[in-house]
Motif scaffolding. Structure first.
Motif, short mmCIF file in Angstrom:
data_model
loop_
_atom_site.label_atom_id
_atom_site.label_comp_id
_atom_site.label_asym_id
_atom_site.label_seq_id
_atom_site.Cartn_x
_atom_site.Cartn_y
_atom_site.Cartn_z
N TRP A 1 -9.15 1.21 -8.76
CA TRP A 1 -8.39 2.47 -8.73
C TRP A 1 -7.22 2.45 -7.77
O TRP A 1 -6.55 3.47 -7.58
N CYS A 2 -6.93 1.28 -7.20
CA CYS A 2 -5.72 1.14 -6.39
C CYS A 2 -4.54 0.97 -7.35
O CYS A 2 -4.51 0.03 -8.13
N PRO A 3 -3.57 1.87 -7.31
CA PRO A 3 -2.48 1.78 -8.29
C PRO A 3 -1.65 0.52 -8.19
O PRO A 3 -0.98 0.14 -9.15
N GLY B 1 -3.15 -2.39 -7.18
CA GLY B 1 -4.09 -3.50 -7.34
C GLY B 1 -4.45 -4.25 -6.07
O GLY B 1 -4.76 -5.44 -6.12
N ILE B 2 -4.43 -3.57 -4.93
CA ILE B 2 -4.85 -4.24 -3.69
C ILE B 2 -6.36 -4.48 -3.75
O ILE B 2 -7.12 -3.60 -4.15
N ASP B 3 -6.75 -5.68 -3.38
CA ASP B 3 -8.14 -6.13 -3.54
C ASP B 3 -8.68 -6.52 -2.17
O ASP B 3 -8.22 -7.49 -1.58
N ASN C 1 -6.34 6.84 -2.87
CA ASN C 1 -7.25 6.64 -4.02
C ASN C 1 -8.50 5.87 -3.63
O ASN C 1 -9.61 6.20 -4.07
N CYS C 2 -8.32 4.79 -2.85
CA CYS C 2 -9.46 3.93 -2.54
C CYS C 2 -10.54 4.72 -1.80
O CYS C 2 -11.73 4.55 -2.06
N THR C 3 -10.12 5.58 -0.89
CA THR C 3 -11.11 6.32 -0.10
C THR C 3 -11.75 7.45 -0.91
O THR C 3 -12.91 7.78 -0.70
N ARG D 1 -2.90 1.91 9.09
CA ARG D 1 -3.92 2.73 8.41
C ARG D 1 -4.78 1.87 7.50
O ARG D 1 -5.98 2.07 7.42
N TYR D 2 -4.15 0.90 6.81
CA TYR D 2 -4.95 -0.01 5.98
C TYR D 2 -5.92 -0.79 6.88
O TYR D 2 -7.10 -0.95 6.56
N ARG D 3 -5.41 -1.27 8.00
CA ARG D 3 -6.25 -2.04 8.93
C ARG D 3 -7.42 -1.19 9.42
O ARG D 3 -8.56 -1.66 9.51
N CYS E 1 0.83 -1.21 0.00
CA CYS E 1 0.00 0.00 0.00
C CYS E 1 0.86 1.25 0.00
O CYS E 1 1.83 1.36 0.76
N LEU E 2 0.50 2.20 -0.86
CA LEU E 2 1.26 3.46 -0.99
C LEU E 2 0.67 4.58 -0.14
O LEU E 2 1.16 5.70 -0.16
N ALA E 3 -0.43 4.28 0.55
CA ALA E 3 -1.17 5.31 1.31
C ALA E 3 -1.52 6.50 0.42
O ALA E 3 -1.48 7.65 0.84
N CYS E 4 -1.88 6.18 -0.83
CA CYS E 4 -2.16 7.25 -1.80
C CYS E 4 -3.54 7.86 -1.60
O CYS E 4 -3.83 8.90 -2.16
S1 SF4 Z 1 -5.61 2.87 -3.27
FE1 SF4 Z 1 -4.32 1.10 -2.79
S2 SF4 Z 1 -2.26 1.96 -2.48
FE2 SF4 Z 1 -3.71 3.68 -2.37
S3 SF4 Z 1 -4.20 3.87 -0.16
FE3 SF4 Z 1 -5.77 2.54 -1.05
S4 SF4 Z 1 -5.00 0.43 -0.74
FE4 SF4 Z 1 -3.25 1.84 -0.45
#
Ligand code: SF4
Ligand code: SF4
Length: 396
Positions: A366-368, A370-372, A283-285, A336-338, A278-281
């Protein structure tokens, strides 16, 4: 919520539940009728290589003959062989961009000597038709309704905008590459919460829309639109469309016991593993139709005679989002992902009585990297089943 009553003192409006058929050639008559009824129309349009939501002035603004191909971390537009108007799934935008704008001035304070006065921001409550709302998006709007207007503290801007929405749903005729609404019980069929629901039917020379009335407001905009009554074959075709979409959905998320599973595995090794990718970008949120985290900031003018308070989207993936008086609580990306996933899929039940996920798949597409999240849940389930111990050092 002040929505059109589906059932008044005298029973349901006689047109609610009525099904008719609109020919493709008359689709522009429907748009004209919506506009005549006083609504501006927003809906799907092709921009910057994606199908996004924007103003619809004419049917040529719609993604006519386009479809989207989605997979984890991948989104591509492709031409379709037919001229479908709604032959795609969901793009990076969701309707929250209208109901809960990414940046919004809340009020302005003016200094008056030793005192000050506050001007509330006038609500942008122009009647707006949302054209092409999918089943998962109806479910997402229902979740945001609960957050913004369903409790003791009502967000006045959201409430004003929501009140004036004409919601025109569209049944999905195909499953997107990252969708899993069937698992979440939110689709692919739209069953309520709409003013009108359309099912597009293309077979040989036939190109029509089955139109279902969901409210008196929906019935009103159909007045004067050329329609024929739907017959049993039309209804069977609609049911078959939704069934086919459900059967072709490639992803699943097993919700069985998910609340206790995730909250009982806060030290699962998977959090560290996913945190390495995870890049903490954020995008997912940003793409998620239910995420509602935001920050507020004060913006003074140069002579400090006036200050504006703005609200802007924020994300639990940002380091500063968990900032308390001693610093950030969630300093690591795994933590943060958790936080995001356990809130979305588990503690949301405690807070709002439902999952915070509607299975739209945007966070996967839209996760750069590809986290699913469906794969993450599977990994945690399998670790729990195998009794795998926590990673050394945990994810705090
Ligand atoms: S979009 Fe993917 S890389 Fe970006 S914060 Fe969410 S899980 Fe992490
Ligand atoms: S968590 Fe992902 S799949 Fe679920 S509603 Fe949000 S963006 Fe859609």
């Amino acid at each position: 919520m002040d929505r059109p009553a589906l059932q008044g003192p005298g029973g349901p409006h006689p047109d609610v539940g009525r099904r008719s058929v609109l020919g493709r050639a008359d689709f522009s008559r429907l748009l004209a009728s919506i506009r005549t009824a006083g609504y501006r129309i927003v809906g799907p349009t092709v921009r910057d290589g994606a199908i996004v939501y924007g103003p619809i002035e004419a049917e040529s603004d719609l993604p006519v003959g386009w479809t989207d191909r989605q997979e984890a971390g991948t989104y591509r537009l492709e031409r379709r062989a037919d001229g479908a108007l709604f032959g795609y799934n969901v793009g990076p935008h969701s309707w929250k961009k209208y109901l809960f704008p990414s940046r919004e001035r809340l009020f302005t304070a003016h200094r008056k000597g030793a005192s000050f006065s506050i001007d509330a921001e006038p609500a942008d409550d122009a009647p707006t038709a949302y054209l092409g709302v999918r089943a998962c998006e109806v479910a997402a709007i229902r979740i945001q309704d609960r957050v913004f207007v369903g409790g003791a503290a009502v967000d006045p801007g959201y409430a004003a905008r929501r009140r004036r929405v004409l919601l025109i749903a569209v049944q999905c005729a195909q499953a997107g590459g990252t969708c899993f609404c069937v698992s979440m019980g939110t689709g692919p069929g739209v069953t309520d919460g709409f003013d009108l629901a359309l099912t597009e039917r293309i077979e040989g020379d036939r190109h029509e829309f089955l139109v279902e009335v969901g409210s008196e407001r929906g019935a009103q905009v159909l007045v004067g639109v050329p329609l024929r009554p739907a017959d049993a074959d039309d209804v069977a075709a609609m049911v078959a469309t939704v069934d086919r979409t459900a059967r072709s959905m490639g992803r699943t998320l097993d919700q069985n016991g998910i609340h206790d599973l995730l909250l009982g595995r806060l030290d699962d090794p998977e959090w560290e593993k996913v945190g390495e990718r995870c890049l903490a970008c954020t995008n997912c949120t940003m793409a998620c139709p239910t995420c509602f985290c935001h920050s507020t900031e004060e913006v003074p003018n140069l002579d400090a005679s006036q200050v504006e308070r703005w609200r802007r989207w924020d994300s639990c993936f940002n380091l500063g989002f968990s900032e308390l008086h001693t610093g950030s609580v969630r300093t690591t990306i795994p933590s943060r992902y958790r936080q995001w996933m356990t809130h979305k899929l588990a503690s949301w039940f405690d807070q709002f009585g439902s999952s915070g996920c509607v299975g739209c798949g945007r966070c996967i597409t839209w996760c750069p990297v590809g986290i699913d999240l469906t794969a993450e849940v599977r990994a945690i389930r399998s670790n729990a089943a195998a009794g795998r111990p926590p990673a050394a050092g945990g994810s705090g």
